[in-house]
Design a protein around this motif. Structure first.
Motif, PDB file in Angstrom:
ATOM      1  N   LEU A  45       5.896  -9.206 -14.606  1.00 17.83           N
ATOM      2  CA  LEU A  45       7.056  -8.780 -15.314  1.00 17.83           C
ATOM      3  C   LEU A  45       6.787  -8.155 -16.280  1.00 17.83           C
ATOM      4  N   ASP A  46       6.019  -8.818 -17.402  1.00 17.69           N
ATOM      5  CA  ASP A  46       5.600  -7.929 -18.584  1.00 17.69           C
ATOM      6  C   ASP A  46       4.896  -6.632 -18.237  1.00 17.69           C
ATOM      7  N   LEU A  85      16.408  -6.993 -15.799  1.00 17.07           N
ATOM      8  CA  LEU A  85      15.187  -7.318 -15.143  1.00 17.07           C
ATOM      9  C   LEU A  85      14.669  -8.529 -15.777  1.00 17.07           C
ATOM     10  N   GLY A  86      14.314  -9.401 -14.692  1.00 15.96           N
ATOM     11  CA  GLY A  86      13.858 -10.772 -15.240  1.00 15.96           C
ATOM     12  C   GLY A  86      13.248 -11.556 -13.884  1.00 15.96           C
ATOM     13  N   LEU A 112      15.358  -7.380 -10.251  1.00 15.85           N
ATOM     14  CA  LEU A 112      15.548  -6.097 -10.761  1.00 15.85           C
ATOM     15  C   LEU A 112      16.964  -5.819 -11.413  1.00 15.85           C
ATOM     16  N   GLU A 132      14.734   1.671 -18.668  1.00 17.03           N
ATOM     17  CA  GLU A 132      15.270   0.404 -19.084  1.00 17.03           C
ATOM     18  C   GLU A 132      16.140  -0.160 -17.993  1.00 17.03           C
ATOM     19  N   LEU A 142       7.729   0.716 -17.371  1.00 17.13           N
ATOM     20  CA  LEU A 142       9.221   1.110 -17.323  1.00 17.13           C
ATOM     21  C   LEU A 142       9.397   1.668 -18.894  1.00 17.13           C
ATOM     22  N   SER A 143       9.000   0.960 -19.842  1.00 14.64           N
ATOM     23  CA  SER A 143       9.175   1.604 -21.126  1.00 14.64           C
ATOM     24  C   SER A 143       8.569   2.768 -21.623  1.00 14.64           C
ATOM     25  N   LEU A 182       5.343  -4.599 -15.779  1.00 15.06           N
ATOM     26  CA  LEU A 182       6.637  -3.841 -15.258  1.00 15.06           C
ATOM     27  C   LEU A 182       7.284  -3.371 -16.102  1.00 15.06           C
ATOM     28  N   GLN A 183       7.753  -4.129 -17.250  1.00 15.12           N
ATOM     29  CA  GLN A 183       8.392  -3.774 -18.420  1.00 15.12           C
ATOM     30  C   GLN A 183       7.778  -2.643 -19.063  1.00 15.12           C
ATOM     31  N   ALA A 184       6.366  -2.964 -19.580  1.00 12.77           N
ATOM     32  CA  ALA A 184       5.474  -1.955 -20.374  1.00 12.77           C
ATOM     33  C   ALA A 184       5.529  -0.547 -19.532  1.00 12.77           C
TER      34      ALA A 184
END
Length: 75
Positions: free
Chosen positions: A20-21, A37-38, A54, A33, A27-28, A23-25
C-alpha cells in the motif's frame, strides 16, 4: 490478546501495508490521489483475507490513473 487470525495473518498484513505504501508513492509521483485508498482491516479480521480497498474517486482522477497505467503498459 491477539486472535488466531491476527497471528496467522501478521506477515500478510505487513506485506499489504508495505505494498500500500508503494502504491501510494507511485500514485503520488504520477499526481494521482485516491482519497479512500487503504487496507480493509475489517474483512481481514473476519476472514483472514487481506484486501486493499481502492475506494471511490472522481472520474477525472480515474482518468489520470488510466493514463498512467496505459503509459506503463507500452513496450
Amino acid at each position: 490478546m491477539s486472535s488466531m487470525i491476527d497471528k496467522t495473518t501478521a506477515e500478510d498484513r505487513r506485506a499489504a501495508a508495505d505494498i500500500l505504501d508503494d502504491l501510494q508513492a507511485v500514485l503520488s509521483a504520477a499526481a494521482v490521489e485516491l482519497p479512500s485508498l487503504g487496507i480493509d482491516w475489517r474483512s481481514a479480521t473476519s476472514t483472514g483475507v487481506i484486501l486493499i480497498d481502492l475506494g471511490a474517486a472522481r472520474p477525472d482522477v480515474i482518468e489520470r490513473l488510466v493514463v498512467v497505467l496505459r503509459r506503463g503498459m507500452r513496450p
